[in-house]
Write a protein that holds these residues in place. Structure first.
Motif, PDB file in Angstrom:
ATOM      1  N   THR A  48     -11.269   1.545  -8.083  1.00 53.87           N
ATOM      2  CA  THR A  48     -10.533   2.553  -8.845  1.00 53.87           C
ATOM      3  C   THR A  48      -9.779   1.873  -9.969  1.00 53.87           C
ATOM      4  N   LYS A  76      -0.056   2.789  -2.295  1.00 58.13           N
ATOM      5  CA  LYS A  76      -0.871   3.989  -2.425  1.00 58.13           C
ATOM      6  C   LYS A  76      -0.645   4.948  -1.249  1.00 58.13           C
ATOM      7  N   SER A 106      -0.993  -3.194  -2.891  1.00 58.69           N
ATOM      8  CA  SER A 106      -1.492  -2.008  -3.591  1.00 58.69           C
ATOM      9  C   SER A 106      -1.757  -0.857  -2.631  1.00 58.69           C
ATOM     10  N   LEU A 107      -2.398  -1.169  -1.502  1.00 54.45           N
ATOM     11  CA  LEU A 107      -2.748  -0.103  -0.564  1.00 54.45           C
ATOM     12  C   LEU A 107      -1.512   0.474   0.111  1.00 54.45           C
ATOM     13  N   ARG A 165     -11.086  -5.948  -3.184  1.00 56.37           N
ATOM     14  CA  ARG A 165     -12.078  -4.886  -2.998  1.00 56.37           C
ATOM     15  C   ARG A 165     -12.352  -4.648  -1.511  1.00 56.37           C
ATOM     16  N   GLY A 207      -4.039  -6.985  -2.522  1.00 58.16           N
ATOM     17  CA  GLY A 207      -4.686  -5.799  -1.992  1.00 58.16           C
ATOM     18  C   GLY A 207      -3.815  -5.041  -1.017  1.00 58.16           C
ATOM     19  N   GLN A 250      -9.557  -2.551  -0.080  1.00 61.02           N
ATOM     20  CA  GLN A 250      -9.637  -1.178  -0.554  1.00 61.02           C
ATOM     21  C   GLN A 250     -10.778  -0.410   0.118  1.00 61.02           C
ATOM     22  N   ASP A 290      -6.822  -0.475  -8.212  1.00 57.50           N
ATOM     23  CA  ASP A 290      -7.297  -1.046  -6.954  1.00 57.50           C
ATOM     24  C   ASP A 290      -6.523  -2.270  -6.515  1.00 57.50           C
ATOM     25  N   GLY A 291      -5.441  -2.599  -7.190  1.00 57.43           N
ATOM     26  CA  GLY A 291      -4.607  -3.711  -6.782  1.00 57.43           C
ATOM     27  C   GLY A 291      -4.979  -5.027  -7.420  1.00 57.43           C
ATOM     28  N   ALA A 307     -15.361   2.342  -3.998  1.00 56.41           N
ATOM     29  CA  ALA A 307     -13.980   2.028  -3.624  1.00 56.41           C
ATOM     30  C   ALA A 307     -13.183   1.492  -4.800  1.00 56.41           C
TER      31      ALA A 307
END
Length: 420
Positions: A49, A413, A409-410, A102, A406, A105, A52-53, A47
């Motif tokens: 990347t 994305k 970021s998601l 994490r 997190g 993600q 990943d934030g 997970a």
């Protein structure tokens, strides 16, 4: 689930009465946390990347602060054990940020992660109360902040979220427990924390005008009144303790708590500006604080000189930001201060940036919003206490930052709104 399991050992962490008195148990808990964290990272490595934030800035700012503070402390002859233990909370802050990012993600069910985190928050609240009750005992007529867990600011943060999100049973359990513990502990600073956590709506005030929000605010007010009513009905005396605490300055002529806080800040600020070396590089991460000045003298007259003489801390006193400068000076402390206040700004801005998120992602938004309330609460708490002096508190601070980072970021994305 492994992410939550990794956090559980720290729910049973405690402060020992003397230096090193509980080192073995504390070391075992910390080792379990680290081992389970590594296992979680290995399980979720797919997970991770390049986007990943997780920003490396917290790692660099905290590492630089701790390394410089440790070096200065060692040069000044501070005990190695005290140097190491004083740096651990800040390290927990950084690691829990990355673990939480994490976890978001890697999660395929943000609603489940949200419930698990709320359960973890409740576990911290209850375990802290149980530990204090089983070790030193609890007298409900005199007990204070000792019963408040590191997750108390996270628990109070759920109150502000109830204006926007539905209230479930687990939310109610955490909120009632948090308010109940604050009521019993008579800790005024937590009222200020809970109030400032509503700042997540500063840039979206229109949300608070919706009829559903007004109705939820009324229900929350009724909940608080019910707790006060229960106190009066059972003659528990907590309301009377709160009145005496709030109006202590009227009875004594001054507030002893405020006086001791100002006296400690005066000592740290004087030490920080004492010379060029202290201004640039600080006094070391295990430097001892003290109370000085007129405020210390007045406090000694009010509560006794012996009580005032006992107010000492290693490194982090009862004001987080002056403590950071006291320990690391401008060179070590300024980057960390800039980071903490920038995170607070991002927390206040979170909801404004996520207004266009579709309903199916509301669990992810709630994760980020809860992280925002935790960050705002911790920043506020830092003006009243040494946030980075307590391990579980730092861990929950990191969880809050991780939830915010997190989720942002998601959401970006998934391309369901502007980048937060």
């Amino acid at each position: 689930m492994l992410y939550i399991i990794a956090m559980i050992p720290m729910a049973f962490d405690f402060k020992s009465e003397g230096a090193g008195a509980g080192a073995i148990v504390q070391g075992i808990l910390l080792a379990l946390y680290l081992a389970l964290s590594v296992l979680f990272l290995l399980r979720t490595r797919t997970a991770a990347t390049t986007n990943d934030g997780y920003s490396p800035l917290p790692f660099f700012a905290v590492s630089w602060f701790c390394l410089l503070g440790a070096f200065v402390g060692y040069v000044r002859g501070q005990e190695l054990y005290s140097i190491i233990t004083s740096a651990i909370p800040a390290c927990l802050f950084v690691t829990s940020i990355y673990l939480t990012v994490r976890a978001i993600q890697a999660s395929t069910d943000q609603e489940l992660l949200l419930r698990q985190l709320k359960g973890l928050c409740l576990l911290f609240l209850l375990s802290r109360f149980a530990i204090i009750a089983s070790t030193i005992g609890i007298d409900v007529t005199t007990v204070r902040y000792q019963i408040l867990a590191g997750s108390i600011n996270a628990g109070l943060g759920l109150i502000a979220l109830r204006f926007l999100f539905k209230t479930r049973f687990l939310d109610l359990a955490v909120i009632v427990t948090s308010l109940g513990l604050v009521l019993v502990s008579v800790t005024r600073s937590q009222l200020l924390v809970a109030a400032t956590q509503t700042f997540i709506y500063l840039k979206t005030p229109n949300i608070l005008l919706k009829p559903a929000v007004v109705g939820r605010a009324i229900l929350l007010s009724c909940l608080l009144l019910a707790l006060i009513g229960a106190d009066q009905a059972f003659d528990a005396g907590f309301t009377d303790r709160w009145i005496a605490r709030i109006f202590a300055s009227n009875e004594l002529g001054a507030d002893p708590t405020l006086l001791t806080r100002r006296a400690e800040v005066e000592f740290m600020s004087d030490s920080f500006t004492r010379g060029g070396t202290e201004f640039l590089f600080g006094n070391g991460i295990a430097a001892e604080t003290s109370l000085v000045g007129t405020d210390a003298g007045i406090a000694a007259l009010l509560v006794g000189r012996d009580s005032v003489a006992k107010v000492h801390s290693l490194g982090f006193g009862h004001q987080n930001y002056w403590s950071i400068l006291f320990i690391g000076g401008i060179v070590g402390g300024a980057p960390l201060l800039a980071l903490l206040f920038w995170q607070a700004y991002e927390a206040v801005s979170f909801l404004q940036s996520c207004r266009n998120v579709i309903f199916s992602e509301r669990s992810l938004v709630e994760l980020g919003a809860w992280g925002s309330t935790i960050v705002i609460g911790m920043v506020t708490y830092g003006f009243l206490a040494g946030t980075f002096g307590d391990r579980p508190t730092c861990m929950w601070y990191g969880i809050g930052v991780g939830l915010l980072a997190g989720s942002k970021s998601l959401l970006a994305k998934l391309k369901r709104g502007p980048r937060c």
